[in-house]
Design a protein around this motif. Structure first.
Motif, PDB file in Angstrom:
ATOM      1  N   ILE A  53       0.867  -1.184   0.000  1.00 27.89           N
ATOM      2  CA  ILE A  53       0.000   0.000   0.000  1.00 27.89           C
ATOM      3  C   ILE A  53       0.896   1.223   0.000  1.00 27.89           C
ATOM      4  O   ILE A  53       1.654   1.444   0.953  1.00 27.89           O
ATOM      5  CB  ILE A  53      -0.941   0.023   1.221  1.00 27.89           C
ATOM      6  N   ASN A  54       0.816   2.006  -1.070  1.00 27.50           N
ATOM      7  CA  ASN A  54       1.682   3.170  -1.206  1.00 27.50           C
ATOM      8  C   ASN A  54       0.966   4.431  -0.748  1.00 27.50           C
ATOM      9  O   ASN A  54       0.204   5.043  -1.489  1.00 27.50           O
ATOM     10  CB  ASN A  54       2.147   3.338  -2.651  1.00 27.50           C
ATOM     11  N   ALA A  55       1.240   4.816   0.485  1.00 26.59           N
ATOM     12  CA  ALA A  55       0.677   6.049   1.036  1.00 26.59           C
ATOM     13  C   ALA A  55       1.700   7.174   1.034  1.00 26.59           C
ATOM     14  O   ALA A  55       1.474   8.223   1.625  1.00 26.59           O
ATOM     15  CB  ALA A  55       0.167   5.806   2.458  1.00 26.59           C
ATOM     16  N   SER A  56       2.832   6.972   0.359  1.00 25.50           N
ATOM     17  CA  SER A  56       3.841   8.019   0.274  1.00 25.50           C
ATOM     18  C   SER A  56       3.515   8.946  -0.886  1.00 25.50           C
ATOM     19  O   SER A  56       2.939   8.528  -1.892  1.00 25.50           O
ATOM     20  CB  SER A  56       5.234   7.419   0.065  1.00 25.50           C
ATOM     21  N   ALA A  57       3.860  10.213  -0.751  1.00 25.97           N
ATOM     22  CA  ALA A  57       3.617  11.173  -1.832  1.00 25.97           C
ATOM     23  C   ALA A  57       4.327  12.481  -1.538  1.00 25.97           C
ATOM     24  O   ALA A  57       4.593  12.820  -0.382  1.00 25.97           O
ATOM     25  CB  ALA A  57       2.121  11.432  -2.002  1.00 25.97           C
ATOM     26  N   ALA A  91       2.524  -9.638  -5.996  1.00 29.03           N
ATOM     27  CA  ALA A  91       1.814  -8.914  -4.938  1.00 29.03           C
ATOM     28  C   ALA A  91       0.826  -7.927  -5.543  1.00 29.03           C
ATOM     29  O   ALA A  91       0.984  -7.471  -6.678  1.00 29.03           O
ATOM     30  CB  ALA A  91       2.807  -8.175  -4.046  1.00 29.03           C
ATOM     31  N   ARG A  92      -0.164  -7.581  -4.761  1.00 32.83           N
ATOM     32  CA  ARG A  92      -1.095  -6.521  -5.159  1.00 32.83           C
ATOM     33  C   ARG A  92      -0.574  -5.175  -4.668  1.00 32.83           C
ATOM     34  O   ARG A  92       0.032  -5.104  -3.598  1.00 32.83           O
ATOM     35  CB  ARG A  92      -2.491  -6.787  -4.586  1.00 32.83           C
ATOM     36  N   LEU A  93      -0.832  -4.130  -5.445  1.00 34.80           N
ATOM     37  CA  LEU A  93      -0.409  -2.777  -5.089  1.00 34.80           C
ATOM     38  C   LEU A  93      -1.617  -1.865  -4.982  1.00 34.80           C
ATOM     39  O   LEU A  93      -2.448  -1.817  -5.903  1.00 34.80           O
ATOM     40  CB  LEU A  93       0.538  -2.218  -6.159  1.00 34.80           C
ATOM     41  N   VAL A  94      -1.710  -1.137  -3.891  1.00 38.73           N
ATOM     42  CA  VAL A  94      -2.696  -0.060  -3.762  1.00 38.73           C
ATOM     43  C   VAL A  94      -1.945   1.252  -3.914  1.00 38.73           C
ATOM     44  O   VAL A  94      -1.069   1.573  -3.092  1.00 38.73           O
ATOM     45  CB  VAL A  94      -3.421  -0.100  -2.401  1.00 38.73           C
ATOM     46  N   GLN A  95      -2.267   1.988  -4.958  1.00 35.60           N
ATOM     47  CA  GLN A  95      -1.650   3.287  -5.215  1.00 35.60           C
ATOM     48  C   GLN A  95      -2.644   4.387  -4.832  1.00 35.60           C
ATOM     49  O   GLN A  95      -3.707   4.500  -5.442  1.00 35.60           O
ATOM     50  CB  GLN A  95      -1.250   3.406  -6.690  1.00 35.60           C
ATOM     51  N   ILE A  96      -2.316   5.169  -3.811  1.00 38.28           N
ATOM     52  CA  ILE A  96      -3.211   6.235  -3.377  1.00 38.28           C
ATOM     53  C   ILE A  96      -3.062   7.434  -4.314  1.00 38.28           C
ATOM     54  O   ILE A  96      -1.963   7.933  -4.537  1.00 38.28           O
ATOM     55  CB  ILE A  96      -2.905   6.672  -1.924  1.00 38.28           C
TER      56      ILE A  96
END
Length: 289
Positions: A53-57, A91-96
């Motif tokens: 889960i990519n919560a970086s930005a 793997a699955r990726l969640v891109q916020i």
């Protein structure tokens, strides 16, 4: 049992994701722990995980106008790197992502399939993050767009308004920008529910339901913490010119949730009341004053 990697774990959403994933196998990496622009480092971090889960930005919207290359590295190359590594690991990726991928000229909620048309450098870099992550891992990338977030774990608009209330008799807030205030705890739970449901990869809009102007949002913030809402006065965005243009209308539609058999998030007013009860604003100046 799935193994989760939360990237950007030190941020407001990242902290709430860690809470929402409590009891599961979670690795949590902050910006200091992982440079998402470094593909080799990303590959090493993603190895052994089933969900990323990519919560970086890069979220400094105004600064991005003059530092677009820096924003692009984090918001576009970073997601691409994570998608490459996720695909290599199955793997699955969640891109916020964000409402800023849209231009704001709509008069009805943006559907998930609406083509992006950003008007700011920040919006352009986030739109590229969507495009590149999807291209690198189309069968396993979940693009989750959100907007107007607030929560306990970091600075945000709601806390700023309450700090201003501690030192100003009134605060002036714009009435001509419409969106959806979204509590990051609700957002985190929605992301976990999406992953648990085994819904297909795709684009999902995860905002609290309803819509409001920043002015209406601020009046409700004051009301739930016990301040006089009449201390909030209306103004227009023409009086608050900033380097980056903001969408005038960034309300997101939620049709995809029904398609995959899930409920959309609750109304923003109910979420705000729940956030207040949970103590989200306890450290914000002016609360209850």
């Amino acid at each position: 049992m799935s193994r989760y990697l939360v990237v950007g774990a030190g941020g407001m959403l990242g902290q709430d994701l860690r809470s929402a994933l409590s009891g599961r196998q979670v690795s949590a990496l902050t910006h200091a722990d992982l440079d998402v622009t470094d593909l080799a480092a990303v590959r090493a971090a993603v190895a052994g995980h089933d969900v990323v889960i990519n919560a970086s930005a890069y979220t400094k919207v105004d600064d991005a106008e003059t530092h677009e290359d820096e924003a692009y590295a984090v918001n576009a190359i970073g997601p691409q790197n994570l998608a490459i590594a996720a695909a290599e690991n199955g793997a699955r990726l969640v891109q916020i992502s964000t409402d800023y991928v849209f231009g704001g000229s709509a008069t009805a909620p943006y559907a998930e399939h609406t083509p992006p048309a950003p008007i700011s450098a920040y919006g352009r870099t986030k739109a590229e993050g969507e495009r590149l992550s999807w291209a690198a891992h189309p069968t396993g990338t979940y693009i989750v767009r959100t907007a107007w977030t607030y929560g306990a774990g970091g600075p945000n608009f709601a806390k700023t308004m309450l700090r201003l209330a501690a030192s100003h008799d009134t605060v002036s807030v714009v009435t001509d920008q419409l969106g959806q205030p979204t509590w990051t705890a609700d957002l985190a739970r929605q992301i976990v529910e999406l992953l648990d449901s085994e819904a297909p990869a795709g684009i999902y809009h995860a905002t609290n339901a309803g819509e409001a102007s920043w002015f209406e949002f601020t009046k409700e913030i004051f009301r739930v913490v016990g301040l006089d809402p009449d201390r909030v006065t209306p103004t227009t965005s023409a009086q608050f010119v900033r380097p980056a243009p903001r969408p005038d209308y960034s309300v997101l539609g939620h049709e995809e949730w029904a398609r995959v058999g899930l409920s959309p998030m609750r109304n923003w007013r109910a979420a705000l009341s729940a956030a207040q009860s949970a103590g989200v604003f306890d450290d914000a100046g002016g609360a209850g004053a």
